[in-house]
Scaffold this motif. Structure first.
Motif, PDB file in Angstrom:
ATOM      1  N   GLU A 178       6.793  13.713   4.768  1.00  0.00           N
ATOM      2  CA  GLU A 178       7.685  13.339   3.681  1.00  0.00           C
ATOM      3  C   GLU A 178       6.945  12.936   2.409  1.00  0.00           C
ATOM      4  OE1 GLU A 178       6.839  11.300   6.148  1.00  0.00           O
ATOM      5  OE2 GLU A 178       6.076   9.773   4.804  1.00  0.00           O
ATOM      6  N   MET A 203      -6.148   2.428  16.543  1.00  0.00           N
ATOM      7  CA  MET A 203      -6.560   2.826  15.203  1.00  0.00           C
ATOM      8  C   MET A 203      -5.746   2.090  14.143  1.00  0.00           C
ATOM      9  SD  MET A 203      -6.338   6.528  13.483  1.00  0.00           S
ATOM     10  CE  MET A 203      -7.513   6.923  12.250  1.00  0.00           C
ATOM     11  N   HIS A 204      -6.485   1.568  13.182  1.00  0.00           N
ATOM     12  CA  HIS A 204      -5.830   1.059  11.983  1.00  0.00           C
ATOM     13  C   HIS A 204      -6.345   1.911  10.846  1.00  0.00           C
ATOM     14  CE1 HIS A 204      -6.736  -1.387   8.307  1.00  0.00           C
ATOM     15  NE2 HIS A 204      -5.428  -1.373   8.292  1.00  0.00           N
ATOM     16  N   SER A 205      -5.448   2.361   9.976  1.00  0.00           N
ATOM     17  CA  SER A 205      -5.997   2.996   8.782  1.00  0.00           C
ATOM     18  C   SER A 205      -5.539   2.254   7.538  1.00  0.00           C
ATOM     19  CB  SER A 205      -5.721   4.496   8.738  1.00  0.00           C
ATOM     20  OG  SER A 205      -4.392   4.786   8.437  1.00  0.00           O
ATOM     21  N   LEU A 206      -4.232   2.194   7.282  1.00  0.00           N
ATOM     22  CA  LEU A 206      -3.771   1.559   6.055  1.00  0.00           C
ATOM     23  C   LEU A 206      -2.494   0.758   6.317  1.00  0.00           C
ATOM     24  CD1 LEU A 206      -4.350   4.671   3.806  1.00  0.00           C
ATOM     25  CD2 LEU A 206      -5.763   2.635   3.780  1.00  0.00           C
ATOM     26  N   PHE A 207      -1.917   0.257   5.247  1.00  0.00           N
ATOM     27  CA  PHE A 207      -0.754  -0.632   5.340  1.00  0.00           C
ATOM     28  C   PHE A 207       0.535   0.135   5.639  1.00  0.00           C
ATOM     29  CE2 PHE A 207       1.072  -4.530   2.834  1.00  0.00           C
ATOM     30  CZ  PHE A 207       1.643  -4.997   3.993  1.00  0.00           C
ATOM     31  N   GLU A 208       0.728   1.232   4.881  1.00  0.00           N
ATOM     32  CA  GLU A 208       2.044   1.879   4.886  1.00  0.00           C
ATOM     33  C   GLU A 208       2.123   3.147   5.706  1.00  0.00           C
ATOM     34  OE1 GLU A 208      -0.396   2.026   2.827  1.00  0.00           O
ATOM     35  OE2 GLU A 208       0.093   2.971   0.899  1.00  0.00           O
ATOM     36  N   ASN A 209       1.097   3.456   6.487  1.00  0.00           N
ATOM     37  CA  ASN A 209       1.065   4.796   7.075  1.00  0.00           C
ATOM     38  C   ASN A 209       0.921   4.855   8.582  1.00  0.00           C
ATOM     39  OD1 ASN A 209      -1.516   3.976   7.430  1.00  0.00           O
ATOM     40  ND2 ASN A 209      -2.466   5.780   6.549  1.00  0.00           N
ATOM     41  N   ILE A 226     -10.853   2.091  16.084  1.00  0.00           N
ATOM     42  CA  ILE A 226     -11.203   2.696  14.794  1.00  0.00           C
ATOM     43  C   ILE A 226     -10.503   1.911  13.689  1.00  0.00           C
ATOM     44  CG2 ILE A 226     -11.088   4.789  13.371  1.00  0.00           C
ATOM     45  CD1 ILE A 226     -10.948   6.441  15.923  1.00  0.00           C
ATOM     46  N   SER A 285      -2.380  10.963   5.922  1.00  0.00           N
ATOM     47  CA  SER A 285      -2.372   9.985   7.019  1.00  0.00           C
ATOM     48  C   SER A 285      -2.217  10.689   8.368  1.00  0.00           C
ATOM     49  CB  SER A 285      -1.236   8.984   6.838  1.00  0.00           C
ATOM     50  OG  SER A 285      -1.426   8.264   5.640  1.00  0.00           O
ATOM     51  N   ALA A 293       7.177   6.224   5.429  1.00  0.00           N
ATOM     52  CA  ALA A 293       6.428   6.895   6.498  1.00  0.00           C
ATOM     53  C   ALA A 293       7.167   6.783   7.825  1.00  0.00           C
ATOM     54  CB  ALA A 293       5.027   6.310   6.613  1.00  0.00           C
ATOM     55  N   GLU A 300      -3.408  -6.862  13.027  1.00  0.00           N
ATOM     56  CA  GLU A 300      -4.516  -5.911  12.863  1.00  0.00           C
ATOM     57  C   GLU A 300      -5.798  -6.640  12.485  1.00  0.00           C
ATOM     58  OE1 GLU A 300      -7.125  -4.496   9.937  1.00  0.00           O
ATOM     59  OE2 GLU A 300      -5.214  -5.108   9.124  1.00  0.00           O
ATOM     60  N   VAL A 301      -5.705  -7.474  11.472  1.00  0.00           N
ATOM     61  CA  VAL A 301      -6.893  -8.175  10.983  1.00  0.00           C
ATOM     62  C   VAL A 301      -7.462  -9.089  12.062  1.00  0.00           C
ATOM     63  CG1 VAL A 301      -7.593 -10.026   9.413  1.00  0.00           C
ATOM     64  CG2 VAL A 301      -6.345  -8.065   8.518  1.00  0.00           C
ATOM     65  N   ALA A 312       2.804   7.568  10.212  1.00  0.00           N
ATOM     66  CA  ALA A 312       2.268   8.891   9.845  1.00  0.00           C
ATOM     67  C   ALA A 312       0.990   9.173  10.629  1.00  0.00           C
ATOM     68  CB  ALA A 312       2.011   8.965   8.341  1.00  0.00           C
ATOM     69  N   ASN A 313       0.161   8.171  10.789  1.00  0.00           N
ATOM     70  CA  ASN A 313      -1.023   8.324  11.653  1.00  0.00           C
ATOM     71  C   ASN A 313      -0.602   8.753  13.053  1.00  0.00           C
ATOM     72  OD1 ASN A 313      -3.075   5.556  10.400  1.00  0.00           O
ATOM     73  ND2 ASN A 313      -3.073   7.703   9.860  1.00  0.00           N
TER      74      ASN A 313
END
Lengths: 409, 326, 91
Positions: A61, B77-83, A222, A68, B126, B61-62, B86-87
């Motif tokens: 979207e 896995m953590h990548s970002l705040f809003e995704n 990760i 991501s 997301a 997460e932190v 989507a991950n």
């Protein structure tokens, strides 16, 4: 020269990229449409609809989610591809930094388009060049054939055991994305053999060698929080991986040449008539084709002009650029971008900086132009060569080293 | 699939002997119920050893992965705040494609964690997209009603009138001026396979919902109320009680949504109140112990605001009663 | 002198975490410790359920508080249905 059996197709740059991704046996393609990248996703949707690929095609979207999803997919071991442009790349930006920092070998095709605003769908390289500090490998293409060749090479470079970094493949919006050209495609089986199967990188955790992969058999964490005590070390590892990409980019370019008969210099730069040149224009992307045309015509008239095309912008080939340009009397760097408030654009600054330690530094002038898809007529480059000759003859430099061309005064 | 199965019940004496996939040594604040949320989720999973987690940026997460440490014994896995959803979409897609090519054997279970910052605000897009695409994952949003990780700023989950560092209490404004988002209803309106609200105090109900959500074929969302004593300003041992009161006052009714029958139903703790409305506690009982609502009681009791808060709470509760009516 | 942290050549690539959190003892944070009346305790395990830190262990017969990790929040004492846990100030 065409080696082996190849199919000649009349396709545009976007389609060339889509065919390359198809032949690269991409596991996951997560995309969001944006002009002028759309033909890539539309073509890929056809492959999916016809059952010609095993790919999971994730129609996300937003571009943020596209990258991501690619990060998640690559972390789970998949060969991963996406494509975008301008505003889409800007929206992805947060994830672009992240993807390279956790060493995900994603391939991203960028249909270069001007950033908003005013909103514009046509070509310039402002947005892709703004990604230069994201830690991605960046490859610029001159034509649709190179877009096909480079996309396939990109998977090999990204997934190489010594590298494990994502790669951006840039093709100029409309000039390449939408223009029909003759493109030679490898046979499927030859392309499949060239790209091989992705093997996730090996990391050592607690004395054990395990894959960098989200796999219940070998659980890993990760993306932790690393602060002042470790963050810098992880960044230096990233820098070293980028340095290790240099020989890999060249060797894969050589391997490709043996397979296809097409070679792009040493993989980093391609030069045309630079050896005895009095004036050289340095540029990237499709503009290189226009400049080569002009240089060829001027050479026919006995003018000693040359072209240096930068294909790989990251890692930047500073040494190679300096070797070629040292001793050239006058160099003009033409960029299809601008850096407002800076001495010059990204390419200008790289080229000039590369020459700083050299004994025979050329005069280096910078030119911005073609923004927002403004047509780049050969005359402009003839004028640049003339200005460079004038600098050579008079030894006088203009008051400001960088200026805009192709606009109305 | 979800309704046809025999209801799983957590047998605590057996579960307590199981391995902890979310371990001790995590650095959440003392008394932070997010730790309990994560532990109970892991214990309720049908196949914890075969589960992959995508975790949005936030306290959990932190605090669980301060480099070089990790409290997770599953792939995480953590990548970002809003995704995070989507991950997860990408992880699922990767396994699907690679199973198709014979490169993987089995599809792991997918779990997504986020707080209310991501679940209510920055990550809604997301999550909405991932649910629309019908990825098979369970999304657990632990709602502590503020951006606690960044220093207690207001979120879409922060209650009306609550103090936060971006909804200060002053002469012009009595804390957050607007009502919270009905996030579980928003996700349920996507028609996922399963959606529910939960409270950490009602742990059996919560664990059952986790099991149901993970076993459902398709996306599942659980919105669990997990108080934060730093932000709500209550005594640190009262976390479970705060979550209990949110249910008893019907500020946070417990219900679930079944995507197969497309129906909402009240969960036991709220059903009891539906049957015996006299058991519904006044909202003040939840508000008063919380320092973030102090200005509603002191120096002067603000009956006007308390009345309005009660009215809005009742209105939401009536709405839940309507949609859960069999 | 504290042991020096590893160089960038010694840590795993991609910033993957490499130590279990259990190597970090959150018990050091504690200002109060739980004391349980073992006579009164019914082993209902409610304390185990709610402990945010997984600092209560059940071996099938009895419970132990793991003071390496117990942060002393007092949720166990608050939630115990027979009120058999008391929080005592650490010395």
């Amino acid at each position: 020269m065409v080696v082996g059996k190849q199919t000649l197709m009349g396709i545009n740059g976007d389609e060339a990229v889509a065919y390359a991704a198809k032949q690269a046996l991409v596991d996951v393609c997560a995309v969001y449409p944006i002009t002028p990248q759309t033909i890539i996703v539309e073509k890929y949707a056809e492959f999916v609809a016809e059952g010609e690929v095993h790919t999971e095609f994730v129609r996300v979207e937003s571009e943020h989610s596209a990258m991501s999803a690619c990060v998640g997919a690559a972390a789970a071991g998949a060969r991963t591809f996406t494509a975008s442009a301008a505003n889409g790349i800007e929206l992805m930006n947060e994830v672009i930094f992240l993807a390279s920092s956790i060493r995900m070998p994603i391939v991203l095709a960028v249909a270069d388009r001007s950033p908003s605003g005013p909103i514009n769908i046509h070509c310039d390289q402002t947005v892709s060049l703004a990604q230069r500090d994201t830690g991605w490998i960046m490859l610029y293409c001159e034509n649709a054939q190179e877009a096909y060749d480079t996309t396939l090479q990109a998977f090999r470079i990204a997934e190489h055991a010594d590298v494990q970094l994502p790669v951006m493949v840039m093709l100029d919006g409309f000039v390449l994305t939408h223009t029909l050209e003759n493109v030679y495609l490898l046979e499927d089986k030859v392309a499949h053999k060239f790209v091989g199967t992705r093997v996730p990188m090996e990391i050592e955790v607690g004395g054990q060698k395990i894959p960098l992969k989200l796999d219940p058999k070998t659980p890993i964490t990760i993306g932790p929080l690393a602060l002042f005590d470790y963050y810098l070390e992880t960044r230096i590892q990233h820098h070293e991986a980028m340095e290790r990409a240099r020989p890999v980019i060249s060797s894969i370019n050589d391997e490709w040449a043996k397979l296809s008969g097409r070679k792009y210099g040493d993989g980093f730069i391609q030069s045309f008539e630079v050896d005895d040149a009095d004036a050289v224009i340095v540029t990237t992307g499709s503009t290189a084709g226009t400049v080569r045309y002009v240089a060829r015509q001027l050479r026919a008239k006995g003018k000693k002009v040359g072209l240096l095309k930068v294909r790989t912008f990251r890692p930047f080939p500073s040494e190679k650029v300096a070797e070629i340009l040292e001793g050239v009397p006058a160099v003009g760097v033409f960029e299809r971008t601008h850096s407002i408030g800076s001495l010059g654009g990204p390419l200008f600054n790289e080229v000039r900086s590369a020459l700083y330690d050299r004994d025979k530094r050329p005069a280096v002038l910078g030119y911005y132009g073609g923004l927002g898809g403004r047509d780049l007529h050969p005359d402009y480059f003839e004028t640049i060569y003339k200005e460079l000759f004038k600098v050579k003859q008079t030894g006088e430099l203009p008051p400001r080293p960088v200026k805009y061309i192709s606009h109305r005064e | 699939m979800t309704t046809a199965k025999i209801k799983w019940r957590p047998k605590i004496k057996e579960i307590a002997r199981q391995e902890e996939y979310f371990t001790s040594g995590q650095r959440l604040c003392a008394g932070c119920p997010a730790g309990t949320v994560a532990r109970l989720v892991m214990h309720a999973l049908p196949r914890p050893e075969n589960t992959i987690i995508s975790n949005a940026t936030g306290c959990l997460e932190v605090a669980s992965t301060i480099y070089p440490f990790t409290a997770w014994r599953v792939p995480w896995m953590h990548s970002l705040f809003e995704n995070a959803p989507a991950n997860a979409s990408g992880i699922e897609a990767a396994y699907k494609a690679r199973i198709r090519r014979g490169l993987e054997k089995e599809m792991p279970d997918l779990l997504v964690f986020s707080g209310d910052g991501s679940g209510f605000d920055i990550g809604v897009q997301a999550a909405s997209g991932a649910i629309e695409r019908r990825h098979n994952f369970l999304y657990v949003i632990y709602d502590n009603g503020s951006y606690s990780n960044t220093g207690i700023q207001r979120s879409g989950a922060t209650p009306m009138y609550a103090w936060s560092t971006t909804s200060e209490v002053g002469k012009a404004e009595p804390g957050k001026p607007v009502w919270r988002k009905p996030i579980a209803l928003i996700y349920a309106a996507h028609n996922p396979a399963f959606a529910a609200t939960a409270s950490i105090y009602h742990w059996k109900d919560f664990m059952q919902k986790v099991r149901k959500g993970m076993e459902a074929e398709g996306p599942a969302v659980i919105h669990v109320k997990a108080p934060c004593h730093r932000s709500w300003r209550y005594k640190e041992e009262l976390g479970m009680q705060m979550s209990k009161l949110a249910v008893e006052t019907c500020y946070h009714p417990l219900w679930e949504y079944d995507g197969e029958t497309r129906s909402y139903s009240l969960s036991t703790a709220s059903k009891v109140i539906q049957k015996k409305p006299e058991r519904k506690k006044p909202i003040e009982e939840w508000l008063e112990p919380q320092g973030r609502f102090r200005h509603l009681f002191r120096p002067k009791r603000r009956d006007d605001l308390l009345k309005e808060f009660q009215r809005r709470t009742d209105e939401d509760w009536e709405h839940i009663l309507r949609i859960t009516k069999q | 002198m504290a042991k020096q942290k590893p160089s960038y050549k010694e840590i795993p690539a991609a910033a993957v975490a490499w130590k279990p959190a259990t190597d970090y003892k959150t018990g050091d944070w504690r200002s109060k410790r739980p004391i349980r009346d073992t006579e009164k305790c019914t082993r209902c395990l409610i304390c185990w359920v709610f402990c945010p830190d997984g600092a209560i262990h059940w071996d099938g017969e009895d419970l132990t508080f793991d003071l390496d990790y117990c942060k002393g929040c007092g949720i166990c004492a608050q939630e115990c249905p027979v009120e058999c846990i008391k929080m005592e100030t650490e010395e």
